[in-house]
Design an enzyme around this catalytic site. Structure first.
Site, PDB file in Angstrom:
ATOM      1  N   THR A  46      35.058 -39.077 -25.133  1.00 43.90           N
ATOM      2  CA  THR A  46      34.774 -40.576 -25.259  1.00 43.90           C
ATOM      3  C   THR A  46      35.595 -41.084 -26.820  1.00 43.90           C
ATOM      4  O   THR A  46      35.692 -40.062 -27.509  1.00 43.90           O
ATOM      5  CB  THR A  46      33.488 -40.880 -25.570  1.00 43.90           C
ATOM      6  OG1 THR A  46      32.601 -40.469 -26.550  1.00 43.90           O
ATOM      7  CG2 THR A  46      32.678 -40.626 -23.977  1.00 43.90           C
ATOM      8  N   ILE A  92      30.833 -44.070 -22.285  1.00 40.98           N
ATOM      9  CA  ILE A  92      30.020 -44.145 -21.282  1.00 40.98           C
ATOM     10  C   ILE A  92      29.280 -45.478 -21.032  1.00 40.98           C
ATOM     11  O   ILE A  92      28.805 -45.941 -19.817  1.00 40.98           O
ATOM     12  CB  ILE A  92      28.844 -43.047 -21.325  1.00 40.98           C
ATOM     13  CG1 ILE A  92      27.966 -43.316 -22.335  1.00 40.98           C
ATOM     14  CG2 ILE A  92      29.358 -41.631 -21.398  1.00 40.98           C
ATOM     15  CD1 ILE A  92      26.661 -42.403 -22.320  1.00 40.98           C
ATOM     16  N   SER A 131      21.134 -37.510 -27.159  1.00 41.20           N
ATOM     17  CA  SER A 131      22.001 -36.447 -26.992  1.00 41.20           C
ATOM     18  C   SER A 131      20.961 -34.987 -27.174  1.00 41.20           C
ATOM     19  O   SER A 131      20.108 -34.854 -27.796  1.00 41.20           O
ATOM     20  CB  SER A 131      22.818 -36.501 -28.376  1.00 41.20           C
ATOM     21  OG  SER A 131      23.584 -35.574 -28.536  1.00 41.20           O
ATOM     22  N   LYS A 148      18.649 -38.873 -32.916  1.00 41.86           N
ATOM     23  CA  LYS A 148      18.410 -38.711 -31.500  1.00 41.86           C
ATOM     24  C   LYS A 148      17.119 -37.904 -31.080  1.00 41.86           C
ATOM     25  O   LYS A 148      16.520 -37.995 -29.950  1.00 41.86           O
ATOM     26  CB  LYS A 148      19.387 -37.811 -31.134  1.00 41.86           C
ATOM     27  CG  LYS A 148      20.917 -38.543 -31.191  1.00 41.86           C
ATOM     28  CD  LYS A 148      20.805 -39.836 -30.268  1.00 41.86           C
ATOM     29  CE  LYS A 148      22.095 -40.382 -30.454  1.00 41.86           C
ATOM     30  NZ  LYS A 148      22.136 -41.953 -29.772  1.00 41.86           N
ATOM     31  N   TYR A 199      22.707 -37.673 -37.417  1.00 40.71           N
ATOM     32  CA  TYR A 199      22.646 -38.331 -36.059  1.00 40.71           C
ATOM     33  C   TYR A 199      21.793 -37.418 -35.103  1.00 40.71           C
ATOM     34  O   TYR A 199      21.077 -38.046 -34.376  1.00 40.71           O
ATOM     35  CB  TYR A 199      24.131 -37.948 -35.740  1.00 40.71           C
ATOM     36  CG  TYR A 199      24.350 -38.612 -34.179  1.00 40.71           C
ATOM     37  CD1 TYR A 199      24.672 -39.705 -33.650  1.00 40.71           C
ATOM     38  CD2 TYR A 199      24.374 -37.517 -33.119  1.00 40.71           C
ATOM     39  CE1 TYR A 199      25.146 -40.056 -32.452  1.00 40.71           C
ATOM     40  CE2 TYR A 199      24.781 -37.869 -31.796  1.00 40.71           C
ATOM     41  CZ  TYR A 199      24.754 -39.290 -31.390  1.00 40.71           C
ATOM     42  OH  TYR A 199      25.235 -39.590 -30.197  1.00 40.71           O
TER      43      TYR A 199
END
Length: 376
Positions: free
Chosen positions: A290, A106, A230, A261, A257
């Site tokens: 992605t 993105i 996210s 976020k 992760y």
């Protein structure tokens, strides 16, 4: 006389025996008391662990169900019915945009879209070959020659601080900063500075870059800072006690992760509060197909690939936040999904942190920034 001595000796022996029993009883009593305390603490810890596990399962389940409805390609198509098509009809000629992680996914889609609209694009990438390939592709596709590649590893605070200082010294303008670069390292890994890799890249790196470029951004007419976060952060509550996952056992890169976020969402809120002249926002791109998703979550990608959004669909809200006038009509500090501000918490998930905890996060980041990014 002999009987008197015998009685005295018997009394002495009895006293010693009783004394020994008393001492033994006391020792056994201490052991029993300590054992009870340990068991009590163990039971309390077990209860907390069970409650935490139950809450984790609840959050993950609710989040996944929500994701199937909203984060997929069909979720985007459903949401896009309410989009105002003219919001992206914007000429950004002369405006300057910096995008980290702009060589794929993105980030690259956003860079391409901005270049098509005449913007000056500063691509911040770690890999020189992939970065140059992406820059050339964007330039060739759009004819826009104002697309520049900057090599930078977002896990290295000192390099980030030097890059920002050099950028300011160059006299270049900056209207919009897009913190898009991120990583999901599955095995706990330390950088050369001794920082946990996910935290160093996703949280500290974004913070160092943002705060180091404030003086440049403040020169712009309507500056913006955007963090690509996210929806996975919805399964996490801020954990100040283990920012670098030293206590996470076994280590779970996906949850690390998600914690990063969550931190980014709080950072966005605090930036909005502390820097009122800059419009700050964060966004969730949805589940997009992605390279990062394919590499970091191969099992998820294999199961969901037919339902994943295209990179362009994932980048839509990021582009909207970066260039549209409509985005500036929204309050600063919000979390967006499909051009709409949405809740930062799942219902009944107990994931809200206190004002003091949020401020402590920023204080910790400032301290780490000072420790690791001070230029000699």
């Amino acid at each position: 006389m002999r009987k008197r001595k015998q009685k005295q000796l018997t009394r002495k022996i009895t006293t010693i025996e009783y004394g020994e029993h008393d001492s033994e009883n006391k020792r056994l009593g201490c052991i029993f008391s300590t054992t009870c305390d340990v068991l009590h603490i163990g039971l309390q810890t077990a209860r907390r662990s069970v409650k935490k596990e139950i809450m984790s399962i609840y959050r993950s389940t609710v989040w996944f169900v929500k994701g199937l409805k909203e984060y997929t390609k069909q979720g985007y198509l459903n949401a896009s019915r309410s989009f105002r098509p003219n919001d992206l009809d914007v000429d950004v000629t002369g405006k300057s945009f910096m995008i980290t992680g702009a060589n794929s996914g993105i980030g690259k889609c956003t860079a391409l879209a901005i270049a098509k609209k005449g913007g000056i694009v500063h691509m911040v990438c770690r890999d020189s070959i992939r970065g140059e390939d992406a820059r050339k592709e964007i330039t060739d596709t759009t004819g826009n020659q104002n697309v520049f590649l900057h090599l930078l590893d977002m896990s290295k605070p000192k390099d980030i601080a030097k890059f920002a200082a050099d950028f300011e010294t160059s006299g270049k303008n900056l209207d919009v900063l897009i913190n898009n670069a991120g990583c999901m390292v599955i095995v706990r890994e330390l950088t050369d500075d001794g920082l946990e890799k996910n935290f160093a890249t996703n949280t500290l790196g974004a913070h160092v870059l943002t705060t180091s470029l404030l003086s440049v951004l403040n020169k712009a007419e309507k500056p913006r800072v955007i963090l690509v976060t996210s929806g996975g952060m919805l399964v996490q509550k801020l954990d100040l006690k283990d920012l670098q996952f030293e206590k996470m056992y076994p280590f779970d890169g996906t949850m690390a992760y998600a914690q990063n976020k969550r931190q980014q969402v709080i950072m966005t809120e605090q930036y909005a509060k502390n820097y009122p002249n800059i419009h700050c926002s964060c966004m969730h791109p949805g589940w997009a197909d992605t390279p990062a998703v394919r590499m970091s979550m191969p099992s998820f990608h294999a199961k969901m690939k037919d339902r994943l959004r295209t990179p362009e669909q994932g980048a839509d809200t990021l582009l909207w936040l970066a260039i549209s006038d409509a985005a500036l009509q929204q309050p600063s500090g919000l979390f967006f999904q499909d051009r709409t501000s949405v809740s930062k918490h799942l219902p009944l998930a107990w994931s809200k942190s206190t004002k003091q905890e949020d401020e402590q996060l920023m204080a910790s980041l400032d301290e780490l920034s000072k420790q690791y990014s001070t230029l000699s």
